[in-house]
Scaffold this motif. Structure first.
Motif, PDB file in Angstrom:
ATOM      1  N   UNK A 136       0.488  -0.913  -0.112  1.00 54.49           N
ATOM      2  CA  UNK A 136      -0.158   0.121  -0.060  1.00 54.49           C
ATOM      3  C   UNK A 136       1.088   1.340   0.263  1.00 54.49           C
ATOM      4  N   UNK A 137       2.114   0.994  -0.290  1.00 54.57           N
ATOM      5  CA  UNK A 137       3.002   2.651  -0.654  1.00 54.57           C
ATOM      6  C   UNK A 137       3.623   2.573  -1.659  1.00 54.57           C
ATOM      7  N   UNK A 138       4.055   3.763  -2.169  1.00 54.68           N
ATOM      8  CA  UNK A 138       4.678   4.065  -3.657  1.00 54.68           C
ATOM      9  C   UNK A 138       6.097   3.081  -4.060  1.00 54.68           C
ATOM     10  N   UNK A 139       5.356   2.931  -5.125  1.00 53.19           N
ATOM     11  CA  UNK A 139       6.739   1.857  -5.410  1.00 53.19           C
ATOM     12  C   UNK A 139       6.551   2.299  -7.097  1.00 53.19           C
ATOM     13  N   UNK A 140       7.627   1.363  -7.161  1.00 52.12           N
ATOM     14  CA  UNK A 140       7.230   1.582  -9.062  1.00 52.12           C
ATOM     15  C   UNK A 140       7.424   0.597  -9.560  1.00 52.12           C
ATOM     16  N   UNK A 141       6.243   0.053 -10.567  1.00 51.50           N
ATOM     17  CA  UNK A 141       5.710  -1.302 -10.178  1.00 51.50           C
ATOM     18  C   UNK A 141       6.593  -1.997 -11.952  1.00 51.50           C
ATOM     19  N   UNK A 142       6.746  -3.204 -11.665  1.00 53.14           N
ATOM     20  CA  UNK A 142       6.793  -4.284 -12.167  1.00 53.14           C
ATOM     21  C   UNK A 142       6.263  -5.610 -12.854  1.00 53.14           C
ATOM     22  N   UNK A 143       5.797  -6.161 -13.249  1.00 55.74           N
ATOM     23  CA  UNK A 143       4.420  -7.295 -12.864  1.00 55.74           C
ATOM     24  C   UNK A 143       5.509  -8.086 -12.910  1.00 55.74           C
ATOM     25  N   UNK A 144       7.265  -8.249 -13.605  1.00 56.13           N
ATOM     26  CA  UNK A 144       7.843  -9.567 -13.153  1.00 56.13           C
ATOM     27  C   UNK A 144       8.936  -9.572 -12.008  1.00 56.13           C
ATOM     28  N   UNK A 145       8.806  -8.359 -11.620  1.00 56.54           N
ATOM     29  CA  UNK A 145       9.510  -8.730 -10.035  1.00 56.54           C
ATOM     30  C   UNK A 145       8.021  -8.536  -9.145  1.00 56.54           C
ATOM     31  N   UNK A 146       7.581  -8.117  -9.136  1.00 56.43           N
ATOM     32  CA  UNK A 146       5.935  -8.234  -8.000  1.00 56.43           C
ATOM     33  C   UNK A 146       5.585  -9.649  -7.893  1.00 56.43           C
ATOM     34  N   UNK A 147       5.841 -10.630  -9.104  1.00 58.07           N
ATOM     35  CA  UNK A 147       5.490 -12.119  -8.887  1.00 58.07           C
ATOM     36  C   UNK A 147       6.534 -12.867  -8.238  1.00 58.07           C
ATOM     37  N   UNK A 148       7.593 -12.746  -7.971  1.00 61.63           N
ATOM     38  CA  UNK A 148       8.595 -13.242  -7.540  1.00 61.63           C
ATOM     39  C   UNK A 148       8.299 -13.355  -5.826  1.00 61.63           C
ATOM     40  N   UNK A 149       7.068 -12.301  -5.404  1.00 65.73           N
ATOM     41  CA  UNK A 149       7.162 -12.381  -3.886  1.00 65.73           C
ATOM     42  C   UNK A 149       5.143 -11.898  -3.709  1.00 65.73           C
ATOM     43  N   UNK A 150       4.161 -12.096  -4.461  1.00 64.00           N
ATOM     44  CA  UNK A 150       3.041 -11.894  -4.941  1.00 64.00           C
ATOM     45  C   UNK A 150       2.768 -13.241  -4.996  1.00 64.00           C
ATOM     46  N   UNK A 151       1.041 -13.318  -4.036  1.00 62.30           N
ATOM     47  CA  UNK A 151       0.404 -14.890  -4.097  1.00 62.30           C
ATOM     48  C   UNK A 151       0.082 -14.911  -5.707  1.00 62.30           C
ATOM     49  N   UNK A 152      -0.150 -15.916  -6.692  1.00 65.01           N
ATOM     50  CA  UNK A 152      -0.746 -16.031  -7.914  1.00 65.01           C
ATOM     51  C   UNK A 152      -2.264 -15.348  -8.225  1.00 65.01           C
ATOM     52  N   UNK A 153      -3.351 -15.368  -7.128  1.00 66.87           N
ATOM     53  CA  UNK A 153      -4.439 -14.706  -6.813  1.00 66.87           C
ATOM     54  C   UNK A 153      -3.894 -12.910  -6.859  1.00 66.87           C
ATOM     55  N   UNK A 154      -3.331 -12.596  -6.752  1.00 65.22           N
ATOM     56  CA  UNK A 154      -3.077 -10.968  -6.063  1.00 65.22           C
ATOM     57  C   UNK A 154      -3.913 -10.103  -7.468  1.00 65.22           C
ATOM     58  N   UNK A 155      -4.836  -9.278  -6.617  1.00 65.98           N
ATOM     59  CA  UNK A 155      -5.374  -7.948  -7.136  1.00 65.98           C
ATOM     60  C   UNK A 155      -4.299  -7.186  -7.895  1.00 65.98           C
ATOM     61  N   UNK A 156      -4.662  -6.472  -8.326  1.00 64.87           N
ATOM     62  CA  UNK A 156      -3.526  -5.385  -8.273  1.00 64.87           C
ATOM     63  C   UNK A 156      -4.417  -3.722  -8.923  1.00 64.87           C
ATOM     64  N   UNK A 157      -3.790  -3.584  -7.811  1.00 65.90           N
ATOM     65  CA  UNK A 157      -5.023  -1.694  -8.372  1.00 65.90           C
ATOM     66  C   UNK A 157      -4.466  -0.098  -8.213  1.00 65.90           C
ATOM     67  N   UNK A 158      -4.903   0.972  -9.014  1.00 65.90           N
ATOM     68  CA  UNK A 158      -3.778   2.084  -8.676  1.00 65.90           C
ATOM     69  C   UNK A 158      -4.296   3.151  -9.157  1.00 65.90           C
ATOM     70  N   UNK A 159      -4.251   3.888  -8.583  1.00 62.97           N
ATOM     71  CA  UNK A 159      -5.027   5.680  -8.734  1.00 62.97           C
ATOM     72  C   UNK A 159      -4.127   6.592 -10.120  1.00 62.97           C
ATOM     73  N   UNK A 160      -4.820   7.350 -10.648  1.00 66.52           N
ATOM     74  CA  UNK A 160      -4.099   8.380 -11.472  1.00 66.52           C
ATOM     75  C   UNK A 160      -5.524   9.365 -11.795  1.00 66.52           C
ATOM     76  N   UNK A 161      -4.968  10.556 -11.863  1.00 72.33           N
ATOM     77  CA  UNK A 161      -5.815  11.173 -11.718  1.00 72.33           C
ATOM     78  C   UNK A 161      -6.234  12.721 -13.517  1.00 72.33           C
ATOM     79  N   UNK A 162      -6.759  13.327 -13.493  1.00 70.68           N
ATOM     80  CA  UNK A 162      -6.480  14.494 -14.907  1.00 70.68           C
ATOM     81  C   UNK A 162      -4.447  14.340 -14.864  1.00 70.68           C
ATOM     82  N   UNK A 163      -3.567  14.170 -16.053  1.00 72.27           N
ATOM     83  CA  UNK A 163      -2.420  15.159 -16.054  1.00 72.27           C
ATOM     84  C   UNK A 163      -2.279  16.599 -15.222  1.00 72.27           C
ATOM     85  N   UNK A 164      -2.971  17.486 -15.561  1.00 74.79           N
ATOM     86  CA  UNK A 164      -2.840  18.537 -15.629  1.00 74.79           C
ATOM     87  C   UNK A 164      -3.119  18.848 -13.613  1.00 74.79           C
TER      88      UNK A 164
END
Length: 304
Positions: A136-164
């Motif tokens: 639940x913290x800041x990190x830079x996403x990389x699915x291959x690296x996350x697969x090394x320590x997150x369960x196979x059924x992990x749900x990935x969620x993020x948030x974005x906003x208007x770029x301006x």
């Protein structure tokens, strides 16, 4: 004189019970009935089929889960910078605490997780375990690296906003830090945003530490190269990759609506998404000239 007839007690009781039942059903919808299969259309500045035309990006169909297996307890929330993500982070960490789940935390003295701004590294997570339930913290996403320590059924969620809005918020927060301190050191801090975006190419230098803060910070956090944000093919590929890996991408601009979607997609309870806003700036602290920012043309419509 005619007197109004009193309502028999039986009818009064029946009316009270009926009203109570209606209120209860409104506040406790059945997951299987409340959200049936829906067609979701890609509506945006390019029309219902997006920037790729009708043949390239057709409407998607999905079905909300029945939730017969209970709530999703393996969830990785990518906390992007300056998107209202602190509120979301609190929701995630509170859920983990409520359900006694294992959380991957930043190292002592660090705000970001896993060696940020490098791609997330399992060796830089505290405590050192083989798997975690929640991030639940800041990190830079990389699915291959996350697969090394997150369960196979992990749900990935993020948030974005208007770029301006995101760029204005990033600049407001980091204007006295790198890279702006190096690029605009002789400019008053309160004038740096206006000065930089009047002539961004005059100040931008790729070899400066934290240079990506001056571009699309969200694009960087999700794992992509901000220097290629102007390439249509690269951005289109990035969008497809996001569609593939993320269960849900929330929108800050539609925060409550996004939370309701997340609640149903993760089979959580309503109590799990109750929140108090965190780290919100007052209106006076926001720049008045946000609409005058300059972007590489494809960066705003394609990414958002």
């Amino acid at each position: 004189m005619l007197r109004a007839r009193k309502m028999p007690p039986f009818f009064k009781l029946t009316l009270v019970v009926l009203c109570a039942y209606i209120l209860w059903t409104i506040n406790h919808p059945e997951p299987s009935d409340a959200l049936p299969t829906r067609h979701v259309r890609n509506i945006g500045p390019y029309g219902p089929y997006g920037p790729y035309g009708q043949a390239g990006r057709m409407p998607m169909r999905f079905t909300f889960p029945t939730c017969e297996n209970g709530p999703s307890k393996n969830v990785a929330f990518l906390k992007t910078h300056k998107t209202g993500s602190s509120t979301m982070s609190n929701i995630m960490l509170r859920f983990a605490d409520t359900h006694n789940l294992t959380v991957g935390l930043p190292l002592e003295g660090k705000w970001e997780l896993g060696g940020y701004p490098a791609f997330i590294d399992k060796q830089l997570i505290d405590p050192q375990l083989t798997q975690y339930n929640v991030l639940g913290h800041h990190f830079r996403f990389n699915k291959q690296k996350l697969d090394e320590f997150m369960p196979l059924d992990t749900k990935y969620v993020t948030i974005i906003r208007s770029p301006v809005d995101n760029v204005e918020s990033v600049f407001g927060f980091f204007q006295d830090q790198m890279p702006f301190e190096e690029w605009l050191g002789d400019v008053n801090a309160t004038d740096r945003l206006k000065t930089f975006y009047a002539e961004p190419t005059k100040y931008f230098k790729r070899d400066t530490d934290w240079y990506f803060r001056s571009k699309n910070h969200m694009f960087f956090d999700i794992g992509f190269d901000v220097n290629r944000a102007g390439e249509e093919a690269y951005v289109a590929s990035a969008i497809q990759e996001m569609d593939k890996h993320f269960t849900l991408i929330l929108l800050t601009d539609f925060f409550d609506e996004s939370l309701i979607l997340m609640k149903h997609l993760l089979c959580w309870d309503w109590d799990d998404i109750v929140y108090i806003k965190f780290k919100m700036r007052i209106e006076e602290a926001k720049a008045e000239n946000a609409e005058n920012f300059k972007f590489s043309p494809p960066a705003r419509p394609f990414k958002y």
